[in-house]
Design an enzyme around this catalytic site. Structure first.
Site, PDB file in Angstrom:
ATOM      1  CG  ASP A 111      -2.198   0.760   0.997  1.00  0.00           C
ATOM      2  OD1 ASP A 111      -2.104   1.968   0.707  1.00  0.00           O
ATOM      3  OD2 ASP A 111      -3.276   0.164   1.073  1.00  0.00           O
ATOM      4  CB  THR A 145      -3.979   2.163  -9.620  1.00  0.00           C
ATOM      5  OG1 THR A 145      -3.344   3.320  -9.105  1.00  0.00           O
ATOM      6  CG2 THR A 145      -4.002   1.089  -8.565  1.00  0.00           C
ATOM      7  CE1 TYR A 200     -12.214   2.677  -8.996  1.00  0.00           C
ATOM      8  CE2 TYR A 200     -14.474   2.347  -9.716  1.00  0.00           C
ATOM      9  CZ  TYR A 200     -13.419   2.018  -8.887  1.00  0.00           C
ATOM     10  OH  TYR A 200     -13.573   1.026  -7.941  1.00  0.00           O
TER      11      TYR A 200
END
Ligand code: UDP
Length: 336
Positions: free
Chosen positions: A55, A115, A168
């Site tokens: 993380d 990501t 997203y």
């Protein structure tokens, strides 16, 4: 933070999942300090797995996992998933890293896309090298503003590729396509849950990170107006975290889920105005409800068809909206 509510809930999760499959196994959880990721770390450690959490703490919070850091079965690596390297041969990779809050990811559109794209490619390569099972946290957002509700996995979606949510939605859609390609070309064992709105203890409530559920609870418990966007008639289906975690763990371990894309969520559809009223009722607060403009491309209805999940792994949600909301409100009010 680990407390009574979370440990009671974890106990129930333990009963719902046969954890033997994780005992003495090596698991990697990306986004391990995040909301769903930290619950998975807790459950995996409980099941006797050796867990590495990755993380970068951009949206995850150290307090979600600090109770685990002294456990010899747990290790936190502070790193962006896009840069993460490891020589460990993981049996399971649970790739949960990502920016999930619409208000927040729209401020970081490039990181959000990276990501999903670069991070997922990294995880796919790592899984390929080690023959790991790779579970990727996809989302109901791949359906965009769905025209079929409850939405089955066979629905292709209605997504604006250049809209404010596209970083997203399209990132996750790319990741799904990439993993299907890894499955096809290399035989990689990929499993793709499409997670619908989940909530419960540890869901971020602060600032841009706050989701409707947690932000409303914060507003109600601090006597601020509850901010409903639009007329509040848009719907979401809220799945309590233990049901989500159970679904994800069953999909990780059940061989029927190999190569499958599967909805994970609760089928009780609730309007956002109803949510605001329920939060008011549950917290017994005096907050007013304040209406704000509806953000662009905000999906009008969201509710999963979960027949596939039920058929494949025998999953059914066990926590009602009322019960889950009560537990979440209690957790938020006990939080230091
Ligand atoms: N929403 C709202 N007020 C807020 C935050 C969100 O009315 O302060 C609405 C949002 O527009 C959406 C729904 O609540 O229709 C769910 O929002 P959430 O933040 O959970 O994210 P989403 O489900 O859209 O990904």
């Amino acid at each position: 933070m680990m407390d009574n509510i979370i440990s009671e809930d974890l106990e129930k999760t333990k009963n719902a999942v046969k954890g033997d499959a994780f005992a003495e196994k090596k698991a990697l959880v990306t986004g391990g300090a995040g909301f769903i990721g930290s619950w998975l770390c807790d459950a995996l450690v409980d099941f006797g797995a050796d867990v590495t959490a990755v993380d970068d703490l951009s949206t995850g919070r150290i307090k979600n996992i600090d109770h685990l850091t002294k456990n010899p079965r747990f290790k936190l690596v502070k790193s962006d998933v896009c840069m993460f390297e490891s020589k460990v041969k993981f049996d399971f990779i649970l790739h949960m890293a990502g920016h999930a809050s619409p208000d927040e990811y729209q401020v970081h559109p490039i990181e959000t896309l990276q990501t999903s794209a670069v991070g997922t490619e990294k995880m796919a390569e790592l899984a390929r090298k080690n023959d790991s099972t790779l579970l990727f946290a996809s989302t109901s957002e791949v359906y965009g503003d769905a025209e079929i509700v409850p939405t089955p996995e066979s629905y292709w979606g209605k997504v604006n590729p250049v809209g404010p949510r596209s970083c997203y939605d399209e990132g996750k859609r790319f990741a799904e396509a990439l993993l299907m390609a890894y499955g096809k070309q290399y035989g990689l064992d990929v499993r793709v849950p499409r997670i619908f709105n989940s909530y419960g203890p540890r869901l971020r409530e602060d600032g841009l990170y706050g989701r409707a559920m947690s932000r409303f609870i914060l507003q109600a418990t601090t006597n601020q107006p509850i901010t409903v966007y639009g007329d509040g008639k848009q719907t979401r289906s809220f799945c309590y975290i233990t049901d989500t975690v159970t679904g994800l763990m069953l999909l990780t371990t059940n061989s029927k889920a190999k190569g499958e894309v599967v909805n994970v969520g609760n089928t009780q559809e609730v309007s956002i105005l109803e949510l605001a009223k329920k939060v008011k009722e549950t917290t017994k607060c005096k907050s007013t409800i304040e209406f704000h403009p509806l953000p662009k491309d905000d999906p009008k209805r969201r509710c999963p068809d979960t027949n596939k999940l039920e058929r494949l792994v025998g999953w059914k949600p066990t926590v009602s909206f009322e019960e889950g909301l009560k537990r979440t409100v209690t957790w938020f009010s006990q939080k230091p």
